[in-house]
Design a protein around this motif. Sequence first.
Motif, mmCIF file in Angstrom:
data_model
loop_
_atom_site.group_PDB
_atom_site.id
_atom_site.type_symbol
_atom_site.label_atom_id
_atom_site.label_comp_id
_atom_site.label_asym_id
_atom_site.label_seq_id
_atom_site.Cartn_x
_atom_site.Cartn_y
_atom_site.Cartn_z
ATOM 1 N N VAL A 19 42.107 -16.744 11.620
ATOM 2 C CA VAL A 19 41.098 -17.764 11.318
ATOM 3 C C VAL A 19 40.664 -17.659 9.859
ATOM 4 O O VAL A 19 40.500 -18.675 9.170
ATOM 5 C CB VAL A 19 39.888 -17.626 12.275
ATOM 6 N N THR A 20 40.481 -16.445 9.349
ATOM 7 C CA THR A 20 40.071 -16.253 7.957
ATOM 8 C C THR A 20 41.136 -16.781 7.002
ATOM 9 O O THR A 20 40.831 -17.497 6.041
ATOM 10 C CB THR A 20 39.808 -14.759 7.680
ATOM 11 N N LYS A 21 42.398 -16.411 7.252
ATOM 12 C CA LYS A 21 43.499 -16.900 6.395
ATOM 13 C C LYS A 21 43.615 -18.419 6.478
ATOM 14 O O LYS A 21 43.836 -19.090 5.469
ATOM 15 C CB LYS A 21 44.830 -16.273 6.828
ATOM 16 N N GLY A 22 43.475 -18.963 7.667
ATOM 17 C CA GLY A 22 43.555 -20.421 7.844
ATOM 18 C C GLY A 22 42.448 -21.131 7.097
ATOM 19 O O GLY A 22 42.677 -22.171 6.469
ATOM 20 N N ALA A 23 41.255 -20.587 7.134
ATOM 21 C CA ALA A 23 40.133 -21.213 6.426
ATOM 22 C C ALA A 23 40.360 -21.175 4.914
ATOM 23 O O ALA A 23 40.073 -22.153 4.215
ATOM 24 C CB ALA A 23 38.832 -20.495 6.777
ATOM 25 N N LYS A 24 40.890 -20.055 4.412
ATOM 26 C CA LYS A 24 41.197 -19.966 2.968
ATOM 27 C C LYS A 24 42.248 -20.999 2.578
ATOM 28 O O LYS A 24 42.138 -21.659 1.550
ATOM 29 C CB LYS A 24 41.722 -18.576 2.617
ATOM 30 N N THR A 25 43.277 -21.115 3.399
ATOM 31 C CA THR A 25 44.351 -22.063 3.102
ATOM 32 C C THR A 25 43.835 -23.497 3.147
ATOM 33 O O THR A 25 44.160 -24.304 2.265
ATOM 34 C CB THR A 25 45.508 -21.885 4.100
ATOM 35 N N LEU A 26 43.040 -23.817 4.137
ATOM 36 C CA LEU A 26 42.481 -25.174 4.227
ATOM 37 C C LEU A 26 41.566 -25.467 3.041
ATOM 38 O O LEU A 26 41.582 -26.573 2.502
ATOM 39 C CB LEU A 26 41.714 -25.354 5.526
ATOM 40 N N ARG A 27 40.784 -24.483 2.620
ATOM 41 C CA ARG A 27 39.899 -24.669 1.464
ATOM 42 C C ARG A 27 40.728 -24.888 0.197
ATOM 43 O O ARG A 27 40.385 -25.682 -0.667
ATOM 44 C CB ARG A 27 39.001 -23.436 1.307
ATOM 45 N N LYS A 28 41.853 -24.168 0.101
ATOM 46 C CA LYS A 28 42.712 -24.296 -1.071
ATOM 47 C C LYS A 28 43.323 -25.699 -1.176
ATOM 48 O O LYS A 28 43.506 -26.224 -2.269
ATOM 49 C CB LYS A 28 43.819 -23.244 -0.983
ATOM 50 N N PHE A 29 43.632 -26.313 -0.033
ATOM 51 C CA PHE A 29 44.254 -27.631 -0.037
ATOM 52 C C PHE A 29 43.258 -28.766 0.158
ATOM 53 O O PHE A 29 43.660 -29.920 0.306
ATOM 54 C CB PHE A 29 45.363 -27.700 1.015
ATOM 55 N N SER A 30 41.985 -28.472 0.127
ATOM 56 C CA SER A 30 40.986 -29.527 0.191
ATOM 57 C C SER A 30 40.904 -30.202 -1.181
ATOM 58 O O SER A 30 41.370 -29.650 -2.174
ATOM 59 C CB SER A 30 39.630 -28.942 0.579
ATOM 60 N N PRO A 31 40.336 -31.379 -1.285
ATOM 61 C CA PRO A 31 40.255 -32.057 -2.582
ATOM 62 C C PRO A 31 39.565 -31.223 -3.663
ATOM 63 O O PRO A 31 40.023 -31.160 -4.797
ATOM 64 C CB PRO A 31 39.465 -33.324 -2.275
ATOM 65 N N SER A 32 38.484 -30.544 -3.299
ATOM 66 C CA SER A 32 37.796 -29.731 -4.317
ATOM 67 C C SER A 32 38.627 -28.509 -4.690
ATOM 68 O O SER A 32 38.636 -28.094 -5.848
ATOM 69 C CB SER A 32 36.421 -29.311 -3.814
#
Length: 84
Positions: A19-32
Amino acid sequence: MYKRVFWIALGASVGVLVVTKGAKTLRKFSPSGLADSASGLPGALSGSVRGFLDDVQYAAAEREMELYRALGMDSPDPDGPHDR
């Protein structure tokens, strides 16, 4: 019983890591996140292009002087290019 506790603890640990790795990856590919990672790109890209253009200009001037020497001329025509 200890086996069951071990596997539950292991599963919970792996779940937290995923979950932690997934959240980091999703944050990295978010517009911001994409905007943050691309913020340094224009400066680096323009520096690379500028360096390349400087190298090309230097090589062209060097080749021009080689051609002048091959033709027996020491320098370019001081009058500049002429229309033919």
